[in-house]
Design a protein around this motif. Structure first.
Motif, PDB file in Angstrom:
ATOM      1  N   LYS A  16      24.780  10.294  22.099  1.00 15.52           N
ATOM      2  CA  LYS A  16      25.806   9.876  23.054  1.00 15.52           C
ATOM      3  C   LYS A  16      26.769   8.868  22.428  1.00 15.52           C
ATOM      4  N   ALA A  46      33.462  13.362  16.296  1.00 12.66           N
ATOM      5  CA  ALA A  46      34.543  14.237  16.746  1.00 12.66           C
ATOM      6  C   ALA A  46      35.901  13.721  16.271  1.00 12.66           C
ATOM      7  N   GLY A  98      22.086  20.796  25.195  1.00 12.82           N
ATOM      8  CA  GLY A  98      23.229  21.308  24.458  1.00 12.82           C
ATOM      9  C   GLY A  98      24.522  20.584  24.751  1.00 12.82           C
ATOM     10  N   GLU A  99      24.651  20.016  25.971  1.00 12.84           N
ATOM     11  CA  GLU A  99      25.906  19.355  26.326  1.00 12.84           C
ATOM     12  C   GLU A  99      26.193  18.113  25.479  1.00 12.84           C
ATOM     13  N   TYR A 156      26.366  18.018  22.409  1.00 15.02           N
ATOM     14  CA  TYR A 156      27.200  18.431  21.272  1.00 15.02           C
ATOM     15  C   TYR A 156      28.564  18.970  21.702  1.00 15.02           C
ATOM     16  N   LYS A 157      28.814  19.023  23.002  1.00 14.92           N
ATOM     17  CA  LYS A 157      30.036  19.694  23.502  1.00 14.92           C
ATOM     18  C   LYS A 157      31.311  19.071  22.980  1.00 14.92           C
ATOM     19  N   GLU A 158      31.324  17.759  22.807  1.00 13.48           N
ATOM     20  CA  GLU A 158      32.544  17.072  22.380  1.00 13.48           C
ATOM     21  C   GLU A 158      32.974  17.461  20.973  1.00 13.48           C
ATOM     22  N   GLU A 218      31.587  20.607  19.215  1.00  8.28           N
ATOM     23  CA  GLU A 218      31.249  21.956  18.766  1.00  8.28           C
ATOM     24  C   GLU A 218      32.394  22.967  18.796  1.00  8.28           C
ATOM     25  N   ASN A 219      33.473  22.687  19.530  1.00  7.44           N
ATOM     26  CA  ASN A 219      34.527  23.690  19.689  1.00  7.44           C
ATOM     27  C   ASN A 219      35.679  23.572  18.698  1.00  7.44           C
ATOM     28  N   TYR A 220      35.589  22.654  17.768  1.00 10.45           N
ATOM     29  CA  TYR A 220      36.626  22.553  16.738  1.00 10.45           C
ATOM     30  C   TYR A 220      36.456  23.682  15.728  1.00 10.45           C
TER      31      TYR A 220
END
Length: 221
Positions: free
Chosen positions: A52, A59, A80-81, A83-85, A87-89
């Motif tokens: 956290k 990021a 899993g949440e 890593y959300k900040e 993982e989408n790059y």
């Protein structure tokens, strides 16, 4: 020994684990990792509160260096949440429970303090150690634990081998500056890896497990 106990140093079991590690030659392809870019391992730890606090910083680093391939050593036993900040790059991949595979192919690493700092050193990967915790937790720890460093690498070496960026120092500018040196400054990289080699020689006493078993048998006789 300082307290008049008989002590035997048997070695570090982390070395046993790494010596027995056999890399998967298809790891990069299997995980879809871009081999045309320099690979930076991100090891955020395995505790919920660690992630956290450190994932938002990671990021920011990812956004600053789109030319690098970042790979996060994720763990399946955490939500899993967390890593959300990050993982989408487009320049980020997550790999689960495969930190040794990742360190085997990485050119540099950003590591949360812990055993991972020593593992990273044994894999000969230049690293920056970054750690953030709650202010009260930090003050309590600082008042109780009287050591000059927090990373196992520096503690074993007895000097600063890797940069430790803790609390307020763990910011984008300072982390980014150090990461750039780790990736692009070849002489800086070599200096750190030379120090790693000395740490390895200090720790390498053969198999810690076998040494322990042998000593137990001797004392039982």
């Amino acid at each position: 020994e300082k307290c008049n106990w008989d002590v035997d140093y048997v070695g570090n079991p982390v070395l046993d684990a790494i010596k027995s590690f056999k890399p998967n030659p298809d790891f990069l392809i299997k995980e879809g990792i871009d081999q045309s870019k320099k690979i930076v391992a991100l090891l955020p730890g395995s505790r919920k509160m660690e992630l956290k606090r450190i994932i938002p910083l990671m990021a920011e680093v990812v956004r600053k260096y789109p030319e690098l391939q970042f790979v996060v050593a994720a763990v399946k036993n955490l939500p899993g949440e967390l890593y959300k900040e990050i993982e989408n790059y487009s320049n980020v991949k997550l790999v689960f429970d495969a930190s040794y595979e990742l360190l085997h192919v990485a050119q540099a690493a950003m590591v949360t303090s812990g055993t991972a700092t020593l593992e990273t050193a044994i894999f000969n990967v230049p690293q920056v150690v970054v750690y953030k915790t709650g202010r009260l937790e930090y003050l309590i720890a600082a008042s109780v634990v009287k050591v000059e460093y927090i990373s196992l690498v520096n503690l074993i070496a007895g000097k600063k081998v890797v940069k430790e960026l803790i609390q307020r120092e763990a910011r984008l500018n300072s982390v980014g500056e150090e990461l750039s040196r780790l990736v692009y400054d070849e002489s800086y990289r070599k200096e750190m890896m030379t120090a790693y080699n000395l740490i390895y020689k200090t720790l390498d006493t053969g198999s810690a497990s076998e040494n322990t078993a042998g000593l137990m048998l001797e004392y039982l006789k």
